[in-house]
Structures are given as C-alpha cells and as structure tokens.
Design an enzyme around this catalytic site. Sequence first.
Site, PDB file in Angstrom:
ATOM      1  N   CYS A  17       9.693 -10.126 -12.003  1.00  0.00           N
ATOM      2  CA  CYS A  17       9.954  -8.952 -12.843  1.00  0.00           C
ATOM      3  C   CYS A  17      10.412  -7.754 -12.009  1.00  0.00           C
ATOM      4  O   CYS A  17       9.706  -7.332 -11.078  1.00  0.00           O
ATOM      5  CB  CYS A  17       8.689  -8.578 -13.613  1.00  0.00           C
ATOM      6  SG  CYS A  17       8.897  -7.100 -14.646  1.00  0.00           S
ATOM      7  N   CYS A  52      -0.965 -18.500 -12.353  1.00  0.00           N
ATOM      8  CA  CYS A  52       0.458 -18.517 -12.010  1.00  0.00           C
ATOM      9  C   CYS A  52       0.984 -17.099 -12.159  1.00  0.00           C
ATOM     10  O   CYS A  52       0.745 -16.443 -13.169  1.00  0.00           O
ATOM     11  CB  CYS A  52       1.219 -19.468 -12.931  1.00  0.00           C
ATOM     12  SG  CYS A  52       3.008 -19.500 -12.656  1.00  0.00           S
ATOM     13  N   CYS A 100       1.226 -22.968 -20.455  1.00  0.00           N
ATOM     14  CA  CYS A 100       1.107 -21.961 -19.396  1.00  0.00           C
ATOM     15  C   CYS A 100       0.200 -22.475 -18.269  1.00  0.00           C
ATOM     16  O   CYS A 100      -0.914 -22.940 -18.522  1.00  0.00           O
ATOM     17  CB  CYS A 100       0.548 -20.668 -19.985  1.00  0.00           C
ATOM     18  SG  CYS A 100       0.295 -19.364 -18.767  1.00  0.00           S
ATOM     19  N   CYS A 150       6.093 -15.179 -13.556  1.00  0.00           N
ATOM     20  CA  CYS A 150       6.761 -14.230 -14.453  1.00  0.00           C
ATOM     21  C   CYS A 150       6.587 -12.793 -13.988  1.00  0.00           C
ATOM     22  O   CYS A 150       7.398 -11.923 -14.328  1.00  0.00           O
ATOM     23  CB  CYS A 150       6.278 -14.413 -15.893  1.00  0.00           C
ATOM     24  SG  CYS A 150       4.520 -14.086 -16.156  1.00  0.00           S
ATOM     25  N   CYS A 176      11.708 -13.308 -16.644  1.00  0.00           N
ATOM     26  CA  CYS A 176      10.397 -13.940 -16.798  1.00  0.00           C
ATOM     27  C   CYS A 176      10.489 -15.226 -17.609  1.00  0.00           C
ATOM     28  O   CYS A 176       9.771 -16.196 -17.343  1.00  0.00           O
ATOM     29  CB  CYS A 176       9.403 -12.968 -17.425  1.00  0.00           C
ATOM     30  SG  CYS A 176       9.873 -12.353 -19.068  1.00  0.00           S
ATOM     31  N   ASP A 209     -12.186  -7.866 -21.309  1.00  0.00           N
ATOM     32  CA  ASP A 209     -11.783  -9.234 -21.604  1.00  0.00           C
ATOM     33  C   ASP A 209     -13.002 -10.067 -22.002  1.00  0.00           C
ATOM     34  O   ASP A 209     -13.093 -11.247 -21.687  1.00  0.00           O
ATOM     35  CB  ASP A 209     -11.094  -9.841 -20.376  1.00  0.00           C
ATOM     36  CG  ASP A 209     -10.289 -11.097 -20.713  1.00  0.00           C
ATOM     37  OD1 ASP A 209      -9.914 -11.255 -21.888  1.00  0.00           O
ATOM     38  OD2 ASP A 209     -10.031 -11.903 -19.814  1.00  0.00           O
ATOM     39  N   CYS A 246       9.813 -19.281 -15.725  1.00  0.00           N
ATOM     40  CA  CYS A 246       8.567 -19.971 -16.079  1.00  0.00           C
ATOM     41  C   CYS A 246       8.681 -21.466 -15.803  1.00  0.00           C
ATOM     42  O   CYS A 246       9.550 -22.141 -16.389  1.00  0.00           O
ATOM     43  CB  CYS A 246       8.219 -19.741 -17.550  1.00  0.00           C
ATOM     44  SG  CYS A 246       6.679 -20.548 -18.045  1.00  0.00           S
TER      45      CYS A 246
END
Length: 365
Positions: A262, A255, A228, A258, A208, A148, A212
């Site tokens: 799942c 957060c 988001c 979602c 999901c 990342d 949200c």
Amino acid sequence: MAESGAQIDSLDLWTQVRGWAQALGFSQVGVAGVDLSAAEPGLMQWLQAGFHGRMDYMAAHGLKRARPAELVPGTVSVITARMDYLPQDTPDDWQAAELARLQRPGEAIVSVYSRGRDYHKVLRARLQKLQDRIATAIGPFGHRVFTDSAPVLEAELAARSGQGWRGKHTLVLSREGGSMFFLGEIYVDLHLPRTEATGAHCGQCRACIDICPTQAIVAPYRLDARRCISYLTIEHDGPIDEALRPLMGNRIYGCDDCQLICPWNKYAQRSSLPDFDARDGLADANLVTLFGWSEAEFLRRTEGGPIRRIGHVRWLRNIAVALGNALAALPPGDARRAPLLASLQARAEHPHALVREHVQWALKR
C-alpha cells in the site's frame, strides 16, 4: 449508566482527553455516534455470504455489532483510539525489506504486529488509564473498554470518527499513519463532540487486491476471510484447504502483503512504546528452528504475545505448510533441502492428527 454528560463542558473535556491520550501513547483519538444503521446491510450481506468462515461468534452476535447502545445500554458516544505499532527500529525501506523476505523460502514470516507484546493487553491497559483520568476529572460515568474483545464494528467506528477511511482491503487507512496501527474503543454515556470523518483516498489503486496471494479480497472493500492467510493461520482451527496451502508461502502467522504494497504505508509511524519491538527469534527466524520448538519452549517464547493464542499444535500446522512450500521452491539436489526434510520427518509421528496430516502433505511436496 451515570448522567454525568449533562454536568460537564464536553468541548473542554474533549480537549483534555486528547492530551491525556497522547501522553498514554495513542496517536489519535476521535468520537463517533452510535447510529451505525447504514452499515447494517453490508454486515448482514457479508455474514450471509459466509465470508466470516468459522468465526461463528460474528454470526451469533448479528446486528449487535452495529448497535453500540444495545451492546452497552446507555452508550451515547464512542471514543476511538489509534495506536501505531511499527517497532522503533524499523528502517525506512521496511516495506521492500519485508516483501523481499517472501522470496527466501527458508525464513519464517510472522506479521509485524505480532512480533512484540500482545496488543490487546497494551491497548486495554492504556484505554483503562484514559477512562480513569476522565473519571478523576468529572466523577463516575458509564463506560466500557474494548480492544477487539466484543462485537464491535471497529473499522466503521474508526472511519466515522476521523481515524481514516476504509481501504479496498477493508482496513482503515490514515493519511498520517497508513494502516500499521491498532484500534480500541471506549463506549461512554457522555455527550462528546463528534470528530469529523475524512474522505477516501484510494482512487483507482488496486495494489492490495492484486497482491493478495489467495485472492481473498474478492472485490474492493469485500474480504472473504475463508481465503485470507491471516484467518487461516490464526482463526481457523482445522485442516487448511489443500488448494490454499501452496499459496501461503512462508507466512506462518498472519499476512501483511496488502499493507506492505500500500502506497499510504510510506507514512506509517513508529510506535512510541517499546511494547511492540520485535522479540528475539520472531523477526528473523528460520522455519526449521521454529518447527523444533517444544510446546514448553513455544509457551515460554510467546508468553505475553499474540501468537500464544493459537497454541502449539496450530503453530506446527502452519510451519509444516511453510516447510512444504520451501521444499517445493528449492531445486532437487539443493543442500538447503536436507534440514527441511529432517525437520518434517522428526514430526511425522506427532501425536496430534492435525500436525501429522500437514507434515505428510509437506513431505510430498
């Protein structure tokens, strides 16, 4: 880059790589090619819609994100690696337990992944050990490790290499591991056998999307980062949109909603490493305690962890919003309101305007 790819038995090497990766704590490794041209139109549409918000680096890198051989010349294969991150002591009912915490407004919620050591450090160190083992086996070769940390189309590479499929929340989902895992890559100049992609298994489910809090998932597989909560509390460095603040509840860093809802995350795996075990004070803290941290205490308690990157000012900004939401959730006369108000009033004259503005908003709640 070196031309070592022509001098090795790629299938035999890959068998060894899988064994080394498992010993290093990776749950799965795969190999993707470098032709991601089919993903370019979607990337450009997402950027043109402004869904990346103030993450300007995404637009600056443009299509280089989808072109591994441009980012690292000579790259012909990408090794992708998955590492599960649920803490080792995670209970079986962890999803329900985490969702229940959202109903206790005085608690402070940080994303599960952020409660332990910074995953960038963990993955990078272990990916580097993996490439060192490859070099020991075959000699010098061209490579570059990513966690990342550069314009890499990470989820696309993961999906193409069989790590899972893109869920409707845009995260990668695995039948064996849900979505509670980190991804990392090694770009290499080796011709390695491609691993087979898997099919999608979301079906008609839209849990999901429906859960949200800010409706940031504007359509299946399409996320507006500007809405988001993870973006707002981590990437966004300015004032948070007042219309979104009440929707953030007691989430102060990231957060997980979602992912918590799942169905596939009933298969999420515990980490084999202690690095991701929750640090004291981050898994079950209350807002008042965290808001009282001085900058020195914030730096000390978050050293080596991902939360430190947002800095003390944004930390206070986020908690101020949560405190305001907690006040709004408690009825007048409730004894739990007093410490929340006192905590906010103690920061009302904070030297940074960003903190003062969010504290004043919270007090008006």
